[in-house]
Motif scaffolding. Structure first.
Motif, short mmCIF file in Angstrom:
data_model
loop_
_atom_site.label_atom_id
_atom_site.label_comp_id
_atom_site.label_asym_id
_atom_site.label_seq_id
_atom_site.Cartn_x
_atom_site.Cartn_y
_atom_site.Cartn_z
N ASP B 36 -9.12 17.54 -25.13
CA ASP B 36 -8.69 18.22 -23.91
C ASP B 36 -9.16 19.67 -23.86
O ASP B 36 -8.35 20.58 -23.92
N CYS B 56 -5.50 12.98 -33.61
CA CYS B 56 -5.57 14.22 -32.84
C CYS B 56 -6.87 14.33 -32.05
O CYS B 56 -7.06 15.27 -31.29
N LEU B 234 -3.71 17.64 -31.45
CA LEU B 234 -3.45 16.96 -30.18
C LEU B 234 -4.51 17.25 -29.12
O LEU B 234 -4.20 17.66 -28.00
N PRO B 285 -0.36 11.67 -26.92
CA PRO B 285 -1.47 12.26 -26.16
C PRO B 285 -1.52 11.76 -24.72
O PRO B 285 -2.31 12.24 -23.92
N PRO B 288 0.99 14.99 -23.07
CA PRO B 288 1.08 16.14 -23.98
C PRO B 288 1.97 17.23 -23.41
O PRO B 288 2.11 17.34 -22.19
N ARG B 293 0.14 23.11 -26.86
CA ARG B 293 0.34 21.75 -27.36
C ARG B 293 1.27 21.67 -28.56
O ARG B 293 1.90 20.67 -28.83
N ARG B 309 -0.93 28.01 -21.25
CA ARG B 309 -1.70 27.49 -22.36
C ARG B 309 -2.38 28.67 -23.05
O ARG B 309 -3.08 29.45 -22.40
#
Ligand code: ATP
Ligand code: SF4
Ligand code: MG
Lengths: 346, 331
Positions: B36, B56, B234, B285, B288, B293, B309
């Motif tokens: 991601d 992950c 993740l 996942p 999430p 994360r 984030r």
């Protein structure tokens, strides 16, 4: 810290004796397939099955010696001894157009008087000849139908698995529809429709059985291909840059095909049973053709007096049962060996 | 991180979501956010370690870089070429440059092919050699990985795990690539032969000037071989730094937790260390956590962690970290 330390000494790696010793067969078949073979050969039931199949193969191969035909260029015509309808008992002598006496007969029986070993059926057809030459018919039809259904199933199943998506969806729905049809009834109707068009022979029944028999193989091979497709060695082939077609033919199919192949070879018994059913119902070969279903069908008019004429149904019936049993014993053992992979079988 | 000449591989904001379909009509009901938004460079001739717990997204990162999956978003530049814009046939040609070594040496070799076929296949499909020349090259490759060329006619199941892994290495080397993704190449092997395979990979790297992306699930495995190490959690990279820098001064709480789980030989130093025990499980996942994360397991998480984030930023030269509060750990 479990850190790896450099030794700089890779000569240690030159193992030459560490290789595991394996036999030719395992090498040839690969480990998974080898496990299946060994599993089969270890089960007593499947050994009995293999023996039965072996005996029938010998009978089929040796038919001209066991029961020499009257008309060598049409050996599948069951010789008749007259035209009266009432069956003659076992051991009654040949009266007209006696076929050549087989070489093994005189040393065993001490006479060269050729008799109807297993009696005659309605119309004086010799039951013994019908059974012996019928074995060849059984293998012939079994092989033709099985190979044809197998190939069709493999092609359709591979296409379905390979393209996936909509193609896969459509093909699998068609398979579902075919599977909902009652097999014998569908085959009977198709064979009945075909017979007047292509004449009385083995073919109408063969075509009918093939038409409604391929779906199981298509499903199994599709499932196996989908599972093989996810293996790392397929990913590895893509990393290398192998083209899709080569991945399918070189990497996927050789690894996916074995279970289907074995199942197919064991389906010969079932095919012969279905074929006999059609034949018994009068669809298939012309009257007098050496074929177990046909021999059995001679008994149709004598059902009420079978305690007198039991031999016209017991011998061909027993033969058919043993034949089918041989394949089914091996087939059951195979199912056990393959067990976890049998999901998706029709 | 801009591309320059000593950068062989440049990965920019790579995203790989696997759609999840449900129901009769196979409608998409969600996606596995396997990778991601991952960005990093790999320099020519170096080994970049990629570490993280199972699931992950390490393998997915490696495979998406090699274009084995069609990326959801992002960019992969290899030697300046944008891999995602290449046509099928161009990409197939490009594969000679970039290879992969797999985790499971049992599953990654086709059981119906001989060693000669397996190692020779890359040469064959790229018309790099023909007939007898393939045989010679295969023999040479087997020698390179310390296997006897007399094994060429054997099948994979006749070999031990370590031997098979070396067959896989020989296959990866066949086309003389410059870059190899090593996807946990030693995790499935006995401890006693792990070092042998690592040493072999190092020798080959030196000999052929190879660049590795070396994936592992714990920090001790990559420590020896990597020049730089990236830590993944993740679907995202949380920290990336030079090896010694990362091991001595981890700036992300997750890296710190991972390191504190690694035993160190000196008992005094071991006792002095602050232990960070991770609580809870890795979230799914498919769904999430918002913001950072790692916030559901982070010992120092705060309000902002659920809202924004954290940016993957360079806190010291060459030391990248994705955490709002990483400054706290700077000395
Ligand atoms: N082809 C796929 N389709 C759907 N989901 C996938 C696919 N491949 C991986 N995933 C999912 O993506 C996530 C990341 O998987 P990945 O294999 O990349 O993890 P990993 O870090 O390599 O783990 P491991 O250490 O177990 O190898 C996992 O949740 C996995 O279930
Ligand atoms: S951003 Fe917040 S939750 Fe994430 S690691 Fe840093 S402190 Fe922990
Ligand atoms: Mg993995």
């Amino acid at each position: 810290m479990t850190e790896t330390t450099p030794s700089g000494d890779n000569t240690l790696l030159r193992e030459t004796a560490a290789i595991r010793e394996i036999g030719r067969l395992e090498r040839f078949l690969g480990p998974e397939n080898y496990r299946i073979m060994v599993g089969l050969l270890k089960t007593p039931a499947s050994i009995i099955g293999f023996v039965l199949i072996g005996v029938f193969i010998i009978i089929a191969l040796a038919a001209p010696v066991i029961a020499p035909p009257v008309t060598p260029n049409d050996p599948y015509k069951i010789p008749r001894d007259g035209f009266s309808s009432e069956p003659q008992p076992m051991g009654s002598p040949w009266t007209r157009k006696t076929p050549p006496v087989p070489f093994w007969y005189e040393p065993i029986m001490g006479t060269d008087q050729w008799v109807h070993i297993l009696g005659t059926s309605q119309g004086q057809y010799d039951v013994f000849y019908g059974i012996i030459w019928g074995t060849r018919t059984a293998f012939r039809t079994g092989l033709i139908v099985t190979i044809a259904t197998f190939l069709i199933g493999i092609i359709i199943g591979s296409v379905s698995a390979y393209y996936g998506g909509i193609v896969d969806n459509i093909i699998m729905r068609v398979v579902d529809i075919f599977l909902t049809l009652p097999f014998i009834l569908a085959a009977l109707i198709l064979a009945a429709v075909l017979t007047p068009r292509i004449g009385k022979s083995l073919f109408p029944a063969i075509i009918a059985l093939v038409t409604f028999g391929w779906m199981g193989y298509a499903r199994i091979i599709r499932g196996d291909i989908l599972s093989i497709k996810e293996r790392d060695y397929i990913m590895a082939a893509r990393v290398i840059g192998v083209k899709d077609s080569r991945i399918l033919f070189r990497h996927i199919i050789p690894n996916a095909i074995f279970p289907t192949l074995v199942l197919a070879s064991l389906a010969i018994g079932d095919v012969v049973l279905s074929f006999a059913a059609l034949s018994f119902l009068g669809i298939g070969t012309e009257v007098g053709y050496a074929d177990w279903g046909q021999v059995l069908s001679f008994a149709r008019n004598w059902i009420t007096s079978l305690n007198t004429y039991w031999y016209i149904v017991v011998w061909p019936g027993l033969t058919l049962v043993l034949y089918v049993m041989g394949f089914n014993l091996v087939g059951d053992a195979l199912r056990d060996v393959l067990d976890p992979r049998m999901r998706g079988k029709s | 991180m801009s591309a320059n000449n000593d950068v062989l591989l440049h990965v920019d904001n790579l995203v790989m979501h696997f759609p999840i379909y449900r129901g009769v009509f196979q409608r998409q009901v969600g996606a596995v956010h396997a990778v991601d938004g991952v960005s990093f460079d790999v320099k020519r001739g170096e080994t970049l370690g990629l570490v993280g717990e199972s699931g992950c997204g390490k393998s997915t990162t490696g495979r998406t870089i090699l274009q084995l999956y069609k990326a959801t978003a992002g960019k992969v530049l290899f030697d300046g070429a944008d891999l995602m814009s290449l046509k099928r046939e161009e990409m197939r040609w490009m594969r000679r440059q970039m290879q992969m070594i797999f985790q499971d040496p049992y599953a990654s070799l086709n059981p119906r092919m001989t060693v000669a076929d397996i190692v020779g296949e890359p040469l064959m499909v790229h018309n790099a050699a023909t007939g007898k020349e393939i045989q010679e090259r295969v023999a040479h490759l087997l020698e390179l990985v310390n296997l006897s060329p007399s094994f060429a006619g054997r099948y994979p199941h006749e070999f031990s795990g370590g031997q098979r892994q070396r067959i896989g290495v020989a296959r990866a080397l066949a086309l003389q690539p410059s870059f190899i993704v090593c996807d946990e190449p030693i995790s499935a092997l006995d401890v006693s032969i792990q070092a042998q395979v690592v040493n072999l990979l190092e020798e080959l790297q030196e000999q052929f000037n190879l660049t590795y992306l070396f994936i592992a699930h714990d920090l001790s495995m990559v420590r020896h071989i990597s020049k730089r190490v990236a830590v993944m959690y993740l679907g995202v990279i949380v920290e990336l730094a030079e090896r010694d820098e990362l091991y001595s001064q981890p700036l992300h709480p997750y890296t710190q937790a991972l390191l504190s789980a690694v035993p160190i030989p000196d008992p005094l130093a071991d006792a002095r260390r602050k232990r960070v025990i991770l609580e809870g499980d890795v979230p799914s996942p498919v769904n999430p956590p918002s913001g950072c994360r790692f916030r559901t397991r982070c010992p120092i998480a705060d309000k902002i962690c659920a809202e924004t984030r954290p940016e993957f930023r360079q806190l010291k030269p060459g030391h990248f970290v994705a955490c709002h509060f990483a400054e706290r750990f700077l000395q």
